[in-house]
Design a protein around this motif. Structure first.
Motif, PDB file in Angstrom:
ATOM      1  N   MET A  64       0.843  -1.184   0.000  1.00 11.71           N
ATOM      2  CA  MET A  64       0.000   0.000   0.000  1.00 11.71           C
ATOM      3  C   MET A  64       0.884   1.243   0.000  1.00 11.71           C
ATOM      4  SD  MET A  64      -2.878   1.167   2.770  1.00 11.71           S
ATOM      5  CE  MET A  64      -1.846   1.102   4.183  1.00 11.71           C
ATOM      6  N   GLY A  65       0.562   2.194  -0.862  1.00 16.97           N
ATOM      7  CA  GLY A  65       1.307   3.441  -0.939  1.00 16.97           C
ATOM      8  C   GLY A  65       0.907   4.390   0.160  1.00 16.97           C
ATOM      9  N   GLN A  66       1.617   5.493   0.242  1.00 21.24           N
ATOM     10  CA  GLN A  66       1.319   6.495   1.246  1.00 21.24           C
ATOM     11  C   GLN A  66       0.059   7.271   0.883  1.00 21.24           C
ATOM     12  OE1 GLN A  66       5.098   8.669   1.303  1.00 21.24           O
ATOM     13  NE2 GLN A  66       5.076   8.273   3.505  1.00 21.24           N
ATOM     14  N   LEU A  67      -0.487   7.922   1.886  1.00 21.71           N
ATOM     15  CA  LEU A  67      -1.686   8.723   1.733  1.00 21.71           C
ATOM     16  C   LEU A  67      -1.497  10.023   2.496  1.00 21.71           C
ATOM     17  CD1 LEU A  67      -4.772   9.143   1.134  1.00 21.71           C
ATOM     18  CD2 LEU A  67      -5.186   7.844   3.234  1.00 21.71           C
ATOM     19  N   VAL A  68      -1.803  11.149   1.856  1.00 27.64           N
ATOM     20  CA  VAL A  68      -1.796  12.442   2.525  1.00 27.64           C
ATOM     21  C   VAL A  68      -3.228  12.952   2.535  1.00 27.64           C
ATOM     22  CG1 VAL A  68      -1.041  14.854   2.412  1.00 27.64           C
ATOM     23  CG2 VAL A  68       0.579  13.019   1.918  1.00 27.64           C
ATOM     24  N   ILE A  69      -3.692  13.331   3.730  1.00 26.22           N
ATOM     25  CA  ILE A  69      -5.034  13.878   3.887  1.00 26.22           C
ATOM     26  C   ILE A  69      -4.885  15.335   4.316  1.00 26.22           C
ATOM     27  CG2 ILE A  69      -7.250  13.698   5.075  1.00 26.22           C
ATOM     28  CD1 ILE A  69      -6.463  10.716   5.662  1.00 26.22           C
ATOM     29  N   TYR A  70      -5.327  16.242   3.451  1.00 28.96           N
ATOM     30  CA  TYR A  70      -5.295  17.665   3.772  1.00 28.96           C
ATOM     31  C   TYR A  70      -6.571  18.038   4.509  1.00 28.96           C
ATOM     32  CZ  TYR A  70      -1.277  18.478   0.766  1.00 28.96           C
ATOM     33  OH  TYR A  70      -0.020  18.471   0.219  1.00 28.96           O
ATOM     34  N   VAL A  71      -6.410  18.711   5.644  1.00 26.39           N
ATOM     35  CA  VAL A  71      -7.540  19.182   6.436  1.00 26.39           C
ATOM     36  C   VAL A  71      -7.364  20.671   6.682  1.00 26.39           C
ATOM     37  CG1 VAL A  71      -7.910  16.916   7.496  1.00 26.39           C
ATOM     38  CG2 VAL A  71      -6.420  18.574   8.639  1.00 26.39           C
ATOM     39  N   GLU A  72      -8.412  21.325   7.138  1.00 32.84           N
ATOM     40  CA  GLU A  72      -8.382  22.783   7.221  1.00 32.84           C
ATOM     41  C   GLU A  72      -7.402  23.354   8.234  1.00 32.84           C
ATOM     42  OE1 GLU A  72     -12.117  24.811   7.210  1.00 32.84           O
ATOM     43  OE2 GLU A  72     -12.905  23.579   5.599  1.00 32.84           O
ATOM     44  N   GLY A  73      -7.420  22.864   9.471  1.00 32.24           N
ATOM     45  CA  GLY A  73      -6.600  23.505  10.490  1.00 32.24           C
ATOM     46  C   GLY A  73      -6.195  22.567  11.608  1.00 32.24           C
ATOM     47  N   LEU A  74      -5.737  23.159  12.705  1.00 26.71           N
ATOM     48  CA  LEU A  74      -5.191  22.404  13.832  1.00 26.71           C
ATOM     49  C   LEU A  74      -6.233  21.495  14.485  1.00 26.71           C
ATOM     50  CD1 LEU A  74      -2.834  21.787  15.705  1.00 26.71           C
ATOM     51  CD2 LEU A  74      -3.487  23.774  17.072  1.00 26.71           C
ATOM     52  N   ASP A  75      -7.430  22.026  14.759  1.00 27.51           N
ATOM     53  CA  ASP A  75      -8.472  21.182  15.368  1.00 27.51           C
ATOM     54  C   ASP A  75      -8.737  19.969  14.482  1.00 27.51           C
ATOM     55  OD1 ASP A  75      -8.729  23.054  17.385  1.00 27.51           O
ATOM     56  OD2 ASP A  75     -10.600  23.884  16.647  1.00 27.51           O
ATOM     57  N   ASP A  76      -8.861  20.203  13.183  1.00 27.96           N
ATOM     58  CA  ASP A  76      -9.107  19.122  12.226  1.00 27.96           C
ATOM     59  C   ASP A  76      -7.953  18.124  12.251  1.00 27.96           C
ATOM     60  OD1 ASP A  76     -11.352  20.507  10.119  1.00 27.96           O
ATOM     61  OD2 ASP A  76     -10.025  21.879  11.174  1.00 27.96           O
ATOM     62  N   SER A  77      -6.736  18.632  12.252  1.00 25.21           N
ATOM     63  CA  SER A  77      -5.554  17.781  12.232  1.00 25.21           C
ATOM     64  C   SER A  77      -5.514  16.861  13.445  1.00 25.21           C
ATOM     65  CB  SER A  77      -4.294  18.651  12.183  1.00 25.21           C
ATOM     66  OG  SER A  77      -3.142  17.860  12.242  1.00 25.21           O
ATOM     67  N   ARG A  78      -5.757  17.414  14.614  1.00 24.01           N
ATOM     68  CA  ARG A  78      -5.736  16.599  15.836  1.00 24.01           C
ATOM     69  C   ARG A  78      -6.864  15.568  15.817  1.00 24.01           C
ATOM     70  NH1 ARG A  78      -2.012  18.157  19.342  1.00 24.01           N
ATOM     71  NH2 ARG A  78      -3.021  17.238  21.141  1.00 24.01           N
TER      72      ARG A  78
ATOM     73  N   GLY B 222       3.736   8.973  -6.241  1.00 25.11           N
ATOM     74  CA  GLY B 222       2.900   7.820  -5.924  1.00 25.11           C
ATOM     75  C   GLY B 222       2.103   7.942  -4.639  1.00 25.11           C
ATOM     76  N   ILE B 223       2.003   9.136  -4.122  1.00 26.82           N
ATOM     77  CA  ILE B 223       1.248   9.356  -2.885  1.00 26.82           C
ATOM     78  C   ILE B 223      -0.178   9.750  -3.245  1.00 26.82           C
ATOM     79  CG2 ILE B 223       1.084  10.771  -0.800  1.00 26.82           C
ATOM     80  CD1 ILE B 223       4.162  11.073  -0.960  1.00 26.82           C
ATOM     81  N   ARG B 224      -1.129   9.076  -2.633  1.00 23.68           N
ATOM     82  CA  ARG B 224      -2.535   9.418  -2.866  1.00 23.68           C
ATOM     83  C   ARG B 224      -2.887  10.641  -2.023  1.00 23.68           C
ATOM     84  NH1 ARG B 224      -4.945   4.712  -0.694  1.00 23.68           N
ATOM     85  NH2 ARG B 224      -2.873   4.361   0.087  1.00 23.68           N
ATOM     86  N   ILE B 225      -3.708  11.509  -2.587  1.00 23.14           N
ATOM     87  CA  ILE B 225      -4.075  12.772  -1.952  1.00 23.14           C
ATOM     88  C   ILE B 225      -5.574  12.802  -1.710  1.00 23.14           C
ATOM     89  CG2 ILE B 225      -4.091  15.294  -2.192  1.00 23.14           C
ATOM     90  CD1 ILE B 225      -1.276  14.102  -2.148  1.00 23.14           C
ATOM     91  N   ALA B 226      -5.952  13.219  -0.501  1.00 25.75           N
ATOM     92  CA  ALA B 226      -7.363  13.422  -0.175  1.00 25.75           C
ATOM     93  C   ALA B 226      -7.499  14.793   0.489  1.00 25.75           C
ATOM     94  CB  ALA B 226      -7.871  12.330   0.756  1.00 25.75           C
TER      95      ALA B 226
END
Length: 188
Positions: free
Chosen positions: A1-15, A55-59
């Motif tokens: 399985m390849g890596q995955l990066v999930i972009y979220v809005e801010g710090l609360d979302d990240s945590r 090769g990193i999937r982005i969400a």
């Protein structure tokens, strides 16, 4: 399985997403803060393209806010305009990809049953404010979550707030299932 990066809005979302991904056992997912909402997507174009080329999937996960259909169109437009390698399968609108709202909408639904009384008290407070004067604005969204956290003596801002304490947040609640399904789908 390849890596995955999930972009979220801010710090609360990240945590929150860090705790949820851990709870779901999704390995190889990195949570990155966008530093804001949909208007930050153009600033991420190069980073997203570079990751995709490696090769990193982005969400992307954003708040739906008041009009989910309009927000969906805006996201799709940003993806097209900046030629981003992200399909509809790879973006999600909080709280559940179907209705208006945001992270705070979902968090309120994830409050554990013993502490839901806090929100009933906030509803009564809001009704009292409205009855006292029409121009008073009852607490909403972030204000309600901050009040919930303060009542429980936990950090109201996202800096130190954790979401993996089962006494305060129920990451297994039915309300999180649409998001959990989305995240599980990304890891396959």
């Amino acid at each position: 399985m390849g890596q995955l990066v999930i972009y979220v809005e801010g710090l609360d979302d990240s945590r929150f997403f860090t705790a949820l991904v851990k709870r779901l056992g999704i390995a190889g997912a990195e949570i990155r803060e966008m530093g804001g909402g949909i208007n930050c997507i153009p600033d991420l174009t190069l980073d997203i393209q570079r990751a995709y080329d490696n090769g990193i999937r982005i969400a992307i996960v954003l708040d739906a806010d008041r009009d989910i259909a309009a927000r969906r169109r805006e996201v799709e437009e940003q993806i097209r305009e900046h030629n981003l390698p992200i399909s509809e399968k790879y973006f999600f609108l909080l709280p559940d990809n179907c209705r208006p709202g945001n992270l705070e909408t979902l968090l309120e639904e994830l409050a554990t049953p013993p502490h839901r009384a806090i929100f009933r008290c906030l509803d009564a407070y809001g009704a009292c404010l409205q009855q006292a004067r029409d121009e008073y604005l009852p607490p909403g969204g972030k204000g309600r979550i901050y009040a919930y956290c303060e009542a429980l003596r936990i950090e109201p801002r996202g800096t130190h707030r954790t979401y993996d304490d089962g006494g305060q947040w129920d990451l297994g609640a039915a309300a999180v299932e649409p998001l959990a399904s989305f995240l599980r789908g990304l890891s396959t």
